[in-house]
Design a protein around this motif. Structure first.
Motif, short mmCIF file in Angstrom:
data_model
loop_
_atom_site.label_atom_id
_atom_site.label_comp_id
_atom_site.label_asym_id
_atom_site.label_seq_id
_atom_site.Cartn_x
_atom_site.Cartn_y
_atom_site.Cartn_z
N ARG A 10 29.70 34.73 39.80
CA ARG A 10 30.17 35.09 41.14
C ARG A 10 31.46 34.37 41.49
O ARG A 10 32.37 34.96 42.07
N ARG A 11 31.57 33.09 41.13
CA ARG A 11 32.80 32.33 41.39
C ARG A 11 33.98 32.98 40.69
O ARG A 11 35.08 33.07 41.24
N MET A 12 33.78 33.43 39.46
CA MET A 12 34.85 34.07 38.72
C MET A 12 35.27 35.38 39.38
O MET A 12 36.45 35.63 39.60
N LEU A 13 34.28 36.20 39.76
CA LEU A 13 34.61 37.46 40.43
C LEU A 13 35.29 37.24 41.77
O LEU A 13 36.25 37.94 42.11
N MET A 14 34.81 36.26 42.52
CA MET A 14 35.43 35.95 43.81
C MET A 14 36.87 35.47 43.61
O MET A 14 37.75 35.81 44.40
N GLY A 15 37.11 34.71 42.55
CA GLY A 15 38.47 34.27 42.25
C GLY A 15 39.38 35.45 41.95
O GLY A 15 40.53 35.49 42.42
N LEU A 16 38.87 36.42 41.19
CA LEU A 16 39.66 37.62 40.91
C LEU A 16 39.95 38.40 42.19
O LEU A 16 41.08 38.82 42.44
N ILE A 17 38.93 38.58 43.01
CA ILE A 17 39.10 39.32 44.26
C ILE A 17 40.13 38.62 45.15
O ILE A 17 41.06 39.26 45.67
N GLU A 18 39.99 37.31 45.31
CA GLU A 18 40.91 36.55 46.15
C GLU A 18 42.35 36.65 45.65
O GLU A 18 43.29 36.75 46.43
N SER A 19 42.52 36.65 44.32
CA SER A 19 43.87 36.67 43.76
C SER A 19 44.57 38.02 43.98
O SER A 19 45.79 38.10 43.87
N TYR A 20 43.81 39.06 44.30
CA TYR A 20 44.41 40.38 44.48
C TYR A 20 44.40 40.86 45.93
O TYR A 20 44.87 41.96 46.21
N LYS A 21 43.91 40.05 46.85
CA LYS A 21 43.85 40.47 48.25
C LYS A 21 45.24 40.73 48.85
O LYS A 21 45.37 41.52 49.76
N SER A 22 46.25 40.07 48.35
CA SER A 22 47.59 40.26 48.90
C SER A 22 48.38 41.32 48.14
O SER A 22 49.55 41.56 48.44
N SER A 23 47.75 41.99 47.18
CA SER A 23 48.42 43.02 46.40
C SER A 23 48.58 44.30 47.21
O SER A 23 47.74 44.64 48.04
N SER A 24 49.65 45.04 46.92
CA SER A 24 49.88 46.33 47.57
C SER A 24 48.98 47.39 46.91
O SER A 24 48.45 47.18 45.82
N VAL A 25 48.86 48.52 47.58
CA VAL A 25 48.09 49.64 47.02
C VAL A 25 48.71 50.07 45.69
O VAL A 25 47.98 50.34 44.72
#
Length: 172
Positions: free
Chosen positions: A118-133
């Motif tokens: 879960r920590r790994m997946l959350m890290g991936l999600i967090e790293s892409y939250k500022s990405s454009s569509v």
């Protein structure tokens, strides 16, 4: 259709469809869709994304190094610095981090293993939250060859097109 076994055996016996059916039957929950990947493709995904930044403790670093050395996957022991703090892991290192369930040498169990996942997946999600569509679309197109899913192309496109809104929600 099979004898009693571990839950993950359903995936081994019948892939994601049997795993989904088994979870629904045994836990009374409805699973709408799935996305799955294998160990080899997991490593390719992490490498294609440029690695993952994740906060590690010394035991986790030691476990990753131990597995890399034990399995002949590194030229030098200590590839991952043994220290507490955020480190960038490549695909092979991230795989050992996610598979760590502990041993006599390293603390942990299946609950800590799933916590690491879960920590790994959350890290991936967090790293892409500022990405454009457009960036999410590009990432999705690059990585779709590494996953199997029952999401339709239309559903995937809806998720990509609404990623900027979806990423505003708290993820847990």
């Amino acid at each position: 259709g099979y004898s009693k076994d571990k839950l993950n055996a359903a995936f081994a016996y019948g892939g994601p469809k049997l795993a989904k059916k088994t979870i629904e039957k045994n836990y009374g929950i409805k699973i709408d869709n799935y996305i799955t990947t294998g160990f080899g493709d997991f490593k390719k995904i992490v490498d294609a994304l440029g690695g993952i930044d994740i906060k590690l403790d010394q035991d986790e670093c030691g476990y990753i190094n131990w597995q890399l050395g034990k399995n002949g996957q590194t030229a030098t022991y200590g590839e991952v610095a043994v220290k507490d703090g955020v480190q960038k892991l490549n695909g092979q290192q991230a795989l050992w981090f996610c598979r760590d369930r502990g041993s006599e040498t390293f603390s942990g169990n299946d609950f800590t293993r799933t916590s690491r996942q879960r920590r790994m997946l959350m890290g991936l999600i967090e790293s892409y939250k500022s990405s454009s569509v457009d960036q999410i679309l590009s990432i999705t197109n690059d990585l779709k060859k590494y996953v199997e899913t029952d999401l339709s192309k239309e559903d995937l496109m809806w998720l990509v097109n609404h990623s900027d809104k979806l990423f505003t929600y708290k993820t847990s």
